[in-house]
Design an enzyme around this catalytic site. Structure first.
Site, PDB file in Angstrom:
ATOM      1  N   SER A  79       0.853  -1.113  -0.076  1.00  0.00           N
ATOM      2  CA  SER A  79      -0.008  -0.014  -0.098  1.00  0.00           C
ATOM      3  C   SER A  79       0.863   1.146  -0.147  1.00  0.00           C
ATOM      4  O   SER A  79       1.937   1.414   0.366  1.00  0.00           O
ATOM      5  CB  SER A  79      -0.909  -0.097   1.337  1.00  0.00           C
ATOM      6  OG  SER A  79      -1.555  -1.254   1.336  1.00  0.00           O
TER       7      SER A  79
HETATM    8  N1  SAH Z   1       0.015  -5.484   3.957  1.00  0.00           N
HETATM    9  C1  SAH Z   1       0.902  -5.901   2.644  1.00  0.00           C
HETATM   10  C2  SAH Z   1       0.128  -5.488   1.476  1.00  0.00           C
HETATM   11  C3  SAH Z   1      -0.720  -6.528   1.210  1.00  0.00           C
HETATM   12  S1  SAH Z   1      -1.563  -6.624  -0.449  1.00  0.00           S
HETATM   13  C4  SAH Z   1       2.198  -5.097   2.607  1.00  0.00           C
HETATM   14  O1  SAH Z   1       2.488  -4.091   3.706  1.00  0.00           O
HETATM   15  O2  SAH Z   1       3.121  -5.232   1.831  1.00  0.00           O
HETATM   16  C5  SAH Z   1      -2.823  -7.909   0.014  1.00  0.00           C
HETATM   17  C6  SAH Z   1      -2.162  -9.177   0.703  1.00  0.00           C
HETATM   18  O3  SAH Z   1      -3.391 -10.021   1.002  1.00  0.00           O
HETATM   19  C7  SAH Z   1      -1.546 -10.048  -0.738  1.00  0.00           C
HETATM   20  O4  SAH Z   1      -0.278 -10.285  -0.383  1.00  0.00           O
HETATM   21  C8  SAH Z   1      -2.455 -10.990  -0.824  1.00  0.00           C
HETATM   22  O5  SAH Z   1      -2.086 -12.334  -1.358  1.00  0.00           O
HETATM   23  C9  SAH Z   1      -3.346 -11.190   0.666  1.00  0.00           C
HETATM   24  N2  SAH Z   1      -4.446 -11.986   0.708  1.00  0.00           N
HETATM   25  C10 SAH Z   1      -5.598 -11.799   0.049  1.00  0.00           C
HETATM   26  N3  SAH Z   1      -6.508 -12.602   0.500  1.00  0.00           N
HETATM   27  C11 SAH Z   1      -6.119 -13.156   1.786  1.00  0.00           C
HETATM   28  C12 SAH Z   1      -6.697 -13.964   2.491  1.00  0.00           C
HETATM   29  N4  SAH Z   1      -7.788 -14.582   2.523  1.00  0.00           N
HETATM   30  N5  SAH Z   1      -5.688 -14.377   3.607  1.00  0.00           N
HETATM   31  C13 SAH Z   1      -4.606 -13.904   3.926  1.00  0.00           C
HETATM   32  N6  SAH Z   1      -3.961 -13.186   2.764  1.00  0.00           N
HETATM   33  C14 SAH Z   1      -4.686 -12.769   1.837  1.00  0.00           C
END
Ligand code: SAH
Length: 230
Positions: A79
């Site tokens: 983000s």
């Molecule tokens: N917080 C992260 C950005 C995340 S992008 C950072 O600081 O870099 C969102 C992330 O959520 C992605 O890596 C995606 O694979 C994960 N995601 C999506 N659905 C999910 C779920 N049901 N459980 C765990 N992770 C999930």
């Protein structure tokens, strides 16, 4: 004598790049974060401390500290710095808190939380991202973060309750297990809404066992994936 003095100077002065990164972080906090009203000193300190460029190694540092989200592979993004700071501030982190993050991604948000709270549990559904983030957080010395590869829909019941929960992928509705795993007095920040459209950043709180929900800003997050194996 002069040689010795020079040698010790060279050993104690950090390499040029770390000054450069520190300067980029100072600018990022001033121009993107404080300028938009984030004022929690712990959050600002954390944003000044975490080496964001290490979480986006395929991009030049100037881009890692720019006012935008960044691709981290597997169609996922880290983000925008302001959004990380805003979500962290809204979650009102405290030094004694136990935090849960759903969506580890690069591990950046987990590191920001780890600078402030006691312990961070973070779940990532994609195995490759979970493995990379685990190694990265270890290398950077974040020993109060535990990464798990699973579907975050179910939360982490063995480690519940959590004083704060931050969800960084957008489900269409709030997963009930996450509400259950919120501690008394706990705060959850979660983007809720349809995939590929604007979602609502939502604050869920639990006080005297009662759940309250407040919709905040419009946001855009990657979809909340489901893993049928779990
Ligand atoms: N917080 C992260 C950005 C995340 S992008 C950072 O600081 O870099 C969102 C992330 O959520 C992605 O890596 C995606 O694979 C994960 N995601 C999506 N659905 C999910 C779920 N049901 N459980 C765990 N992770 C999930």
């Amino acid at each position: 004598m002069l040689v010795l003095l020079l040698a010790s100077l060279l050993l104690t002065v950090p390499p040029d790049t770390s000054w450069k990164h520190q300067r980029l972080r100072t600018q990022m906090v001033e121009q993107q974060i404080e300028a938009r009203g984030i004022s929690d000193p712990d959050v600002l300190d954390a944003m000044r401390s975490v080496p964001r460029h290490r979480f986006a190694p395929n991009h030049p540092p100037e881009l890692a500290y720019a006012d935008r989200p960044l691709p981290i592979g597997h169609e996922q993004t880290i983000s925008q710095p302001y959004i990380v700071a805003r979500m962290t501030e809204l979650a009102a982190p405290d030094s004694t808190d136990r935090a849960l993050e759903i969506g580890t991604g690069s591990g950046y948000q987990a590191a920001v939380l780890a600078e402030i709270v006691d312990s961070v549990y973070t779940i990532e559904i994609l195995p490759e991202l979970a493995t990379t983030a685990t190694k990265r957080l270890q290398n950077l010395g974040y020993d109060n973060v535990v990464v798990r590869n699973a579907d975050g829909f179910k939360g982490w019941p063995e480690r519940a309750p959590f004083d704060l929960i931050i969800v960084t992928a957008a489900p269409e509705t709030i997963p009930p297990p996450l509400i259950r795993q919120l501690a008394e007095g706990g705060r959850m920040i979660i983007p809720v809404g349809p995939t590929g459209r604007t979602q609502r950043l939502t604050l869920v709180t639990k006080a005297n066992g009662e759940i309250s929900t407040r919709e905040l800003a419009p946001v855009r997050f990657v979809p909340f994936l489901r893993n049928n194996k779990n």
